[in-house]
Design a protein around this motif. Sequence first.
Motif, short mmCIF file in Angstrom:
data_model
loop_
_atom_site.label_atom_id
_atom_site.label_comp_id
_atom_site.label_asym_id
_atom_site.label_seq_id
_atom_site.Cartn_x
_atom_site.Cartn_y
_atom_site.Cartn_z
N SER A 1 28.07 53.27 44.71
CA SER A 1 26.69 52.81 44.54
C SER A 1 26.62 51.32 44.85
O SER A 1 27.53 50.56 44.53
CB SER A 1 26.24 53.07 43.10
N ASN A 2 25.48 50.94 45.45
CA ASN A 2 25.28 49.52 45.74
C ASN A 2 25.22 48.69 44.47
O ASN A 2 25.43 47.49 44.50
CB ASN A 2 23.96 49.33 46.51
N THR A 3 24.92 49.34 43.36
CA THR A 3 24.85 48.60 42.09
C THR A 3 26.23 48.15 41.65
O THR A 3 26.37 47.26 40.82
CB THR A 3 24.28 49.50 40.99
N LYS A 4 27.27 48.79 42.15
CA LYS A 4 28.66 48.49 41.80
C LYS A 4 28.86 48.42 40.29
O LYS A 4 29.51 47.51 39.77
CB LYS A 4 29.12 47.18 42.46
N TYR B 1 43.36 65.57 42.41
CA TYR B 1 43.90 66.22 43.61
C TYR B 1 44.64 65.25 44.53
O TYR B 1 45.02 65.58 45.64
CB TYR B 1 42.77 66.86 44.43
N ARG B 2 44.75 64.00 44.10
CA ARG B 2 45.43 62.95 44.87
C ARG B 2 44.60 62.47 46.05
O ARG B 2 45.13 62.01 47.06
CB ARG B 2 46.83 63.39 45.35
N ARG B 3 43.30 62.59 45.93
CA ARG B 3 42.43 62.00 46.95
C ARG B 3 42.24 60.53 46.59
O ARG B 3 41.91 60.19 45.44
CB ARG B 3 41.08 62.72 46.97
N GLU B 4 42.42 59.67 47.60
CA GLU B 4 42.37 58.23 47.34
C GLU B 4 40.96 57.75 47.00
O GLU B 4 40.01 58.12 47.65
CB GLU B 4 42.84 57.46 48.59
N LYS B 5 40.90 56.91 45.98
CA LYS B 5 39.64 56.21 45.71
C LYS B 5 39.68 54.87 46.44
O LYS B 5 40.73 54.45 46.93
CB LYS B 5 39.48 56.00 44.20
N LEU B 6 38.55 54.18 46.45
CA LEU B 6 38.48 52.88 47.15
C LEU B 6 39.59 51.93 46.68
O LEU B 6 40.16 51.19 47.48
CB LEU B 6 37.13 52.20 46.87
N ALA B 7 39.87 51.95 45.38
CA ALA B 7 40.84 51.00 44.82
C ALA B 7 42.24 51.21 45.37
O ALA B 7 43.07 50.30 45.33
CB ALA B 7 40.86 51.13 43.30
N PHE B 8 42.51 52.40 45.86
CA PHE B 8 43.87 52.70 46.31
C PHE B 8 44.33 51.68 47.36
O PHE B 8 45.40 51.09 47.25
CB PHE B 8 43.92 54.12 46.89
N GLN B 9 43.49 51.47 48.37
CA GLN B 9 43.86 50.57 49.45
C GLN B 9 44.00 49.13 48.91
O GLN B 9 44.89 48.38 49.34
CB GLN B 9 42.82 50.65 50.57
N THR B 10 43.17 48.78 47.95
CA THR B 10 43.23 47.43 47.37
C THR B 10 44.56 47.22 46.65
O THR B 10 45.22 46.19 46.81
CB THR B 10 42.06 47.27 46.36
N GLN C 1 37.38 49.16 42.16
CA GLN C 1 38.09 48.36 43.16
C GLN C 1 38.02 46.87 42.82
O GLN C 1 39.02 46.15 42.86
CB GLN C 1 37.45 48.62 44.53
N ILE C 2 36.82 46.43 42.45
CA ILE C 2 36.64 45.01 42.11
C ILE C 2 37.49 44.64 40.89
O ILE C 2 38.18 43.61 40.87
CB ILE C 2 35.14 44.72 41.83
N ALA C 3 37.45 45.52 39.88
CA ALA C 3 38.20 45.24 38.64
C ALA C 3 39.69 45.17 38.92
O ALA C 3 40.37 44.22 38.53
CB ALA C 3 37.89 46.31 37.59
N LEU C 4 40.20 46.17 39.64
CA LEU C 4 41.65 46.19 39.88
C LEU C 4 42.10 45.00 40.72
O LEU C 4 43.19 44.46 40.51
CB LEU C 4 42.06 47.51 40.55
#
Length: 557
Positions: A476-479, A538-547, A488-491
Amino acid sequence: NTRLFQNHIVRKEIPLAPIWDFHTLNEEDEKQEKFQMIVPACWESNPKLSSYKGKALYSQKITFGGNVRIVFKGVSHTAHVYLNKKQIAYHYNAYTEFSVVLKDIPYGEHLLEVKVDNTFHDESALHVSNDYYSYGGITRPVVLEQLDELFIKNVHFIPRWENDQWKASVRAMLHNLTNEEKSVTLKINIGEEEIAFADTVLPPNKETRVEGVFAFPSATTYSLDNPTLYKMDAWLIHEGSVIDDKIDRVGFREVHVRGKDILMNGEKVIIKGVNRHEDYAEFGCSVPLEAMYRDIEIIKSLGANCIRTSHYPNDDRFLDLCDENGILVWEESHARGLNEEQMKHKNFDKQSSDCIQEMIDNHINHPSIFVWGILNECVSNTEFGRSCYAKQFEQIKRLDPSRPVSFASLEAHIGADLCLDLVDIVSFNIYPKWYHDTPVTESLTNLKKFIHNSDGANKPILISEIGAGGIYGYRSNTKEKWTEDYQQIALREQLTSILEDKDLSGVILWQYADCRVDSGWFHGRPKTQNNKGIVDIYRREKLAFQTVKDIFQMKAE
Ligand code: ADA
C-alpha cells in the motif's frame, strides 16, 4: 534415513512401513475415526485433521525378534509406546529424540502402538498455547535397529586447539545387555587417526563409559568458509569380531568469547542470522528433507551465516545441512515466553532438564552449533526465574563445557534482568519500529547503557530477535504496519543500525519464514500466523527479502 550420511554398516535396520494404521481417540482413549497415516508427518497433513487437537493411536505389525532398539526422532508432543499392548516407553516433548531398548524378544510378529497427544494437558509445562503451533503426530523418523548383546550407545566428541594442534576429548557409552561381564575393544577412526579403548570390561546389564583425550595432528580446521567434516567411525569388537558400529560426523573447531567478541577458531565473527521455526505450509513441523534443503539454500542466498532454532531443538538432518554448509547454529532448548506461574508448573524442571539432556546427548557432535540457548523470554527478572536459569545453565555446562551459553531476554527486562552474569553472550530481543516507534539507534543506546551497568558488561552482545510484520501480498502507498512496504523500511533501519554498531556482535532477525500460531494467539496475528517472516509460509519472498540480502551481503564485504 535419520541423518544425511550412513549411520551403521554393521548394525542392521529392520524396515518399517511408512503407512501406519491410525485412529483418533476420545478422552477415554476409545478409538474413534480410522485413517491411514504417513510417518513421519504431522496428522494435520490430513485435511480432516488440519486443526485436530487431541489424542490418536498409531499401530503397525512388525516381524522381528532378539534385541532391538526403537528410536523415535520426534513425536509431537506426548507419546506412550506399547509393544503387544504393554507400555514400553513414555516421552514428553515434540522436539527431542528418545529410544527404547528391548531384550530377548521372541522372533515373530509384534504389535507396535504409539499413543500421541498434542493437547495442552495438565502434565505439559513446555507445550502451551504459544506464538507457534504444537502439531500432532509422529513428526520425525522412527527407526527399528537390531542389536547385538553389546552395543555402542553414543560417542561424544569435543575438539580443542592446544599447543598448536587439534585435540579432542572422546567419550563413549557402551552397553552390555547380558548377565555376564564382557571384555571388548572400541576402535574409533577419525580422519587419519585410529584411537582405541582396548580390553574394556563391561559389567553385566549396564552402561559403561570410556573416555580419553587424543591428538589429531593432521586434522583440517572446520571453518565457515571451509566446513571440513570428518567421519567418526566407531567399531565395537568382541572376541575378534566386530559386533556393532556407529558412524557420526565431526569437525575441528573452537568457539570462544573474548571480551565483547565471539571468536571462531580465534577469529572474530559477526553474526548475521535468521530465526527459524520448523514449520512449512502444509507440512507443519514435519518438514521434508527437500524443504529443509530449500530453506538452507534460501538462507545461504541471503548471505546469512547463522540460524537460531527458535524455540526448541531441531531435526538432526537440518543440523547436518548446517554442518555441511558452514552455518552457525544457536540451538535452543524448548521454552518460549513462560511466566513465573508456568515455570512453577510441577513438571517444568523435569521436562526442561530432559529436553536439555536429550538435546545435548544427541547433538553435541554437530560442529555448526556454536551456542546452547535456553528459556527464550522467560522470567529472567525475578529471583525464582533466576534460579531456573542458573540450574539449566549448570546442567548444560556439565554436559558440554565447550560451548558458550546464552538466552534471549526481552525489552521489558531492560533495567530488570537478573541473569546476565550467568551467560557467555548477552542476547536481547528488541522490537523498535514494530511494537513501539523508538528510532532503532535510540533503542540500542538504551540497551547498551543498561548492559554496561549490569553483570553483563564486557560480554558480547547479540540482538537475538528484531523484525516487523508484513502480510505477503499486502502492499500500500500508505506504507503502514502490516504492509510489505513497512516491513521493508523497518528491517532496513533495524539491520543497518545493528550492523553499524561496533559494540554489537550481530543480529538474528525475526524471522525467516511466517509460521502458524496457536489459535489462542489469533489476536495481533492476522491469518493466525506470525507474519514477521521475510518469506511467507510457502517461502515466497516479501519485499524485505531483497533488502535483507543487500544488507547482509554488503556487510559481508
Ligand atoms: C518474541 C518471541 C518470538 C515472537 C516474537 C514476536 O520476541 O521470542 O517467539 O513471539 O516475539 O513476533 O513478537
